[in-house]
Scaffold this motif. Structure first.
Motif, PDB file in Angstrom:
ATOM      1  N   ILE A   1      -9.272 -60.100  22.700  1.00 23.78           N
ATOM      2  CA  ILE A   1      -9.944 -59.250  23.668  1.00 23.78           C
ATOM      3  C   ILE A   1      -9.993 -59.953  25.016  1.00 23.78           C
ATOM      4  CG2 ILE A   1     -12.135 -58.168  24.268  1.00 23.78           C
ATOM      5  CD1 ILE A   1     -12.578 -57.618  21.350  1.00 23.78           C
ATOM      6  N   GLY A   2     -10.137 -61.254  24.986  1.00 22.59           N
ATOM      7  CA  GLY A   2     -10.220 -62.023  26.227  1.00 22.59           C
ATOM      8  C   GLY A   2      -8.998 -61.848  27.115  1.00 22.59           C
ATOM      9  N   LYS A   5      -9.034 -58.396  28.675  1.00 21.92           N
ATOM     10  CA  LYS A   5     -10.027 -58.291  29.741  1.00 21.92           C
ATOM     11  C   LYS A   5      -9.556 -59.006  31.009  1.00 21.92           C
ATOM     12  CE  LYS A   5     -13.243 -55.837  27.856  1.00 21.92           C
ATOM     13  NZ  LYS A   5     -13.630 -54.547  28.390  1.00 21.92           N
ATOM     14  N   GLU A   8      -7.025 -56.733  32.519  1.00 21.95           N
ATOM     15  CA  GLU A   8      -7.667 -55.570  33.136  1.00 21.95           C
ATOM     16  C   GLU A   8      -8.262 -55.934  34.490  1.00 21.95           C
ATOM     17  OE1 GLU A   8     -10.908 -52.233  31.817  1.00 21.95           O
ATOM     18  OE2 GLU A   8     -11.327 -54.316  31.291  1.00 21.95           O
ATOM     19  N   LYS A   9      -8.951 -57.063  34.555  1.00 22.47           N
ATOM     20  CA  LYS A   9      -9.630 -57.463  35.785  1.00 22.47           C
ATOM     21  C   LYS A   9      -8.654 -57.810  36.908  1.00 22.47           C
ATOM     22  CE  LYS A   9     -12.858 -60.842  37.618  1.00 22.47           C
ATOM     23  NZ  LYS A   9     -13.635 -62.044  37.348  1.00 22.47           N
ATOM     24  N   LEU A  52      -6.350 -52.128  21.889  1.00 20.44           N
ATOM     25  CA  LEU A  52      -6.512 -52.747  23.208  1.00 20.44           C
ATOM     26  C   LEU A  52      -5.670 -52.025  24.258  1.00 20.44           C
ATOM     27  CD1 LEU A  52      -6.514 -56.573  22.399  1.00 20.44           C
ATOM     28  CD2 LEU A  52      -8.428 -55.194  23.216  1.00 20.44           C
ATOM     29  N   VAL A  56      -8.125 -50.912  27.013  1.00 21.60           N
ATOM     30  CA  VAL A  56      -8.219 -51.872  28.107  1.00 21.60           C
ATOM     31  C   VAL A  56      -6.970 -51.867  28.998  1.00 21.60           C
ATOM     32  CG1 VAL A  56      -8.570 -54.294  28.704  1.00 21.60           C
ATOM     33  CG2 VAL A  56      -9.715 -53.340  26.706  1.00 21.60           C
TER      34      VAL A  56
END
Length: 117
Positions: A1-2, A5, A8-9, A52, A56
């Motif tokens: 997930i990291g 993320k 995504e950011k 994901l 995401v």
């Protein structure tokens, strides 16, 4: 997930807006490649990566235009082997969606037949 993320950011947020990535942001494009590579390890991991992708990397809640921009950006940054894997993931998702539509159609027809009796 990291990884998702981070991606995504630093990456997909700009791609959704149709913006180019600057030098620092380009450093994070490897995240999608790594996630696609990991998806080949086993079915459970593959399913997790598909989730994901929908939640995401290319969020279902985004507009179609934003989703297309993200998909194009991801695809453009993958090597050939990962491009093939992404195509397989997307085609399997499409087949599954078609099956669900067919099942829902059959269920609706069955309900209508039952009401007409």
């Amino acid at each position: 997930i990291g990884l998702a993320k981070l991606f995504e950011k630093h990456v997909s947020a700009r791609w959704k807006l149709g913006q180019r990535l600057d030098g620092n942001q380009k450093k994070f494009t490897w995240c999608s490649t790594r996630l696609i590579q990991v998806s080949r390890t086993d079915p459970i991991t593959s399913f997790f990566v598909e989730q994901l992708l929908d939640e995401v990397l290319v969020p279902l809640k985004a507009s179609p235009e934003e989703r297309i921009r993200c998909l194009i950006g991801i695809f453009a940054n993958l090597v050939d082997a990962e491009k093939k894997k992404l195509k397989v993931i997307l085609s399997l998702k499409s087949v599954l969606a078609d099956c669900v539509r067919q099942i829902m159609s059959i269920v609706t027809e069955m309900k209508q037949d039952k009401e007409n009796k």
